[in-house]
Scaffold this motif. Structure first.
Motif, PDB file in Angstrom:
ATOM      1  N   VAL A  86      21.406 -14.557  39.858  1.00 32.39           N
ATOM      2  CA  VAL A  86      20.257 -13.665  39.745  1.00 32.39           C
ATOM      3  C   VAL A  86      19.034 -14.450  39.281  1.00 32.39           C
ATOM      4  CG1 VAL A  86      19.303 -11.690  38.492  1.00 32.39           C
ATOM      5  CG2 VAL A  86      21.664 -11.641  39.268  1.00 32.39           C
ATOM      6  N   ARG A  87      17.910 -14.139  39.909  1.00 31.36           N
ATOM      7  CA  ARG A  87      16.636 -14.691  39.482  1.00 31.36           C
ATOM      8  C   ARG A  87      15.557 -13.663  39.783  1.00 31.36           C
ATOM      9  NH1 ARG A  87      15.473 -19.744  43.232  1.00 31.36           N
ATOM     10  NH2 ARG A  87      13.582 -19.889  42.000  1.00 31.36           N
ATOM     11  N   VAL A  88      14.439 -13.770  39.101  1.00 29.33           N
ATOM     12  CA  VAL A  88      13.310 -12.888  39.331  1.00 29.33           C
ATOM     13  C   VAL A  88      12.148 -13.768  39.781  1.00 29.33           C
ATOM     14  CG1 VAL A  88      11.768 -11.152  38.344  1.00 29.33           C
ATOM     15  CG2 VAL A  88      14.140 -11.290  37.561  1.00 29.33           C
ATOM     16  N   HIS A  89      11.575 -13.423  40.915  1.00 28.32           N
ATOM     17  CA  HIS A  89      10.461 -14.172  41.520  1.00 28.32           C
ATOM     18  C   HIS A  89      10.806 -15.653  41.583  1.00 28.32           C
ATOM     19  CE1 HIS A  89       8.031 -10.619  41.979  1.00 28.32           C
ATOM     20  NE2 HIS A  89       8.295 -10.299  40.728  1.00 28.32           N
ATOM     21  N   ASP A  90       9.971 -16.504  41.014  1.00 24.69           N
ATOM     22  CA  ASP A  90      10.245 -17.935  41.107  1.00 24.69           C
ATOM     23  C   ASP A  90      10.880 -18.503  39.832  1.00 24.69           C
ATOM     24  OD1 ASP A  90       8.054 -17.763  39.457  1.00 24.69           O
ATOM     25  OD2 ASP A  90       6.964 -19.428  40.378  1.00 24.69           O
ATOM     26  N   GLY A  91      11.399 -17.622  38.981  1.00 25.74           N
ATOM     27  CA  GLY A  91      12.050 -18.081  37.756  1.00 25.74           C
ATOM     28  C   GLY A  91      13.393 -18.731  38.045  1.00 25.74           C
ATOM     29  N   PRO A  92      13.877 -19.531  37.115  1.00 30.01           N
ATOM     30  CA  PRO A  92      15.191 -20.151  37.299  1.00 30.01           C
ATOM     31  C   PRO A  92      16.298 -19.102  37.384  1.00 30.01           C
ATOM     32  CG  PRO A  92      14.102 -20.953  35.290  1.00 30.01           C
ATOM     33  CD  PRO A  92      13.252 -19.883  35.864  1.00 30.01           C
ATOM     34  N   ARG A  93      17.365 -19.454  38.037  1.00 36.07           N
ATOM     35  CA  ARG A  93      18.527 -18.561  38.139  1.00 36.07           C
ATOM     36  C   ARG A  93      19.172 -18.381  36.760  1.00 36.07           C
ATOM     37  NH1 ARG A  93      18.964 -17.517  43.239  1.00 36.07           N
ATOM     38  NH2 ARG A  93      18.496 -19.052  44.835  1.00 36.07           N
ATOM     39  N   GLN A 157      10.368 -21.480  28.089  1.00 36.87           N
ATOM     40  CA  GLN A 157       8.966 -21.896  28.055  1.00 36.87           C
ATOM     41  C   GLN A 157       8.533 -22.464  29.405  1.00 36.87           C
ATOM     42  OE1 GLN A 157       8.157 -24.868  25.084  1.00 36.87           O
ATOM     43  NE2 GLN A 157       6.041 -24.211  24.899  1.00 36.87           N
ATOM     44  N   ASN A 158       7.351 -22.061  29.832  1.00 39.51           N
ATOM     45  CA  ASN A 158       6.748 -22.520  31.097  1.00 39.51           C
ATOM     46  C   ASN A 158       7.553 -22.125  32.338  1.00 39.51           C
ATOM     47  OD1 ASN A 158       4.552 -23.738  29.746  1.00 39.51           O
ATOM     48  ND2 ASN A 158       5.839 -25.521  29.320  1.00 39.51           N
ATOM     49  N   THR A 159       8.304 -21.027  32.234  1.00 42.12           N
ATOM     50  CA  THR A 159       8.966 -20.458  33.412  1.00 42.12           C
ATOM     51  C   THR A 159       8.394 -19.059  33.636  1.00 42.12           C
ATOM     52  OG1 THR A 159      10.781 -19.293  32.269  1.00 42.12           O
ATOM     53  CG2 THR A 159      11.135 -21.648  32.781  1.00 42.12           C
ATOM     54  N   TYR A 160       8.794 -18.437  34.707  1.00 47.39           N
ATOM     55  CA  TYR A 160       8.374 -17.056  34.987  1.00 47.39           C
ATOM     56  C   TYR A 160       8.729 -16.128  33.813  1.00 47.39           C
ATOM     57  CZ  TYR A 160       8.210 -12.430  37.091  1.00 47.39           C
ATOM     58  OH  TYR A 160       7.931 -11.118  37.339  1.00 47.39           O
ATOM     59  N   TYR A 161       9.790 -16.442  33.090  1.00 49.79           N
ATOM     60  CA  TYR A 161      10.288 -15.564  32.030  1.00 49.79           C
ATOM     61  C   TYR A 161       9.562 -15.743  30.699  1.00 49.79           C
ATOM     62  CZ  TYR A 161      13.888 -15.671  35.577  1.00 49.79           C
ATOM     63  OH  TYR A 161      14.547 -15.642  36.781  1.00 49.79           O
TER      64      TYR A 161
END
Length: 181
Positions: A86-93, A157-161
């Protein structure tokens, strides 16, 4: 943790065993402050499977049966196990977050990763799952473990999340809730 993590307070929060153990029983002012805030502000609480397993193991040391509350109240519920893909948009899985957090906690605690419990590492992975499957714009992770909190925050930090998953410690959270009454 910065004040920005608490305002606005996340509408959904994952609970860690460390937080629940430190929060105390129904007769403590911390418990009352927490529950009053949750009920007044419609905050959804979530218990992940690994936390439930730890609560079952530590039931003799806990004054509240949180698993029972998840079955008998409408403001707390169980989550499913995290899905690594699972991932949201371009965030890491979620699986990548889990692996990175687990490795960071093991390094900070100087423990072989194979011997370290995986409960704390699963929390941000489940937060990703909730962000992707529910209508929450933010998810909080409530804990009382500095190593885990710092590890989770540094991986996000510095991810979509970053900013969408707030890492919250018990004392700042209770203080915030107490002043918001």
């Amino acid at each position: 943790m910065s004040e920005g993590a608490l305002t606005p307070f996340p509408p959904a929060v994952l609970l860690d065993t460390s937080f629940l153990r430190t929060l105390g029983g129904t007769r403590t002012s911390n418990y009352r402050t927490f529950i009053d805030y949750v009920e007044q502000h419609d905050v959804r609480l979530f218990l992940p499977p690994r936390v439930i397993a730890e609560l079952d193991e530590q039931q003799a040391y806990m004054s509240i049966d949180w698993v029972d509350k998840a079955e008998t109240t409408d403001w707390i519920e169980r989550t499913g196990t995290f899905q690594p893909g699972v991932r949201v948009h371009d965030g890491p899985r979620a699986g990548a977050i889990f692996d990175r957090v687990h490795a960071k906690i093991a390094k900070r605690e100087q423990i072989d990763p194979d011997e370290l419990r995986k409960t704390d590492a699963s929390l941000p992975a489940i937060a990703v799952m909730l962000l992707g499957s529910r209508v929450f714009d933010r998810i909080g992770i409530l804990l009382d473990d500095n190593h885990a909190a710092e590890s989770i925050a540094s991986v996000l930090q510095n991810t979509y999340y970053d900013g969408r998953v707030a890492v919250l410690n018990i004392w700042d959270t209770i203080s915030h809730m107490d002043t918001a009454r």
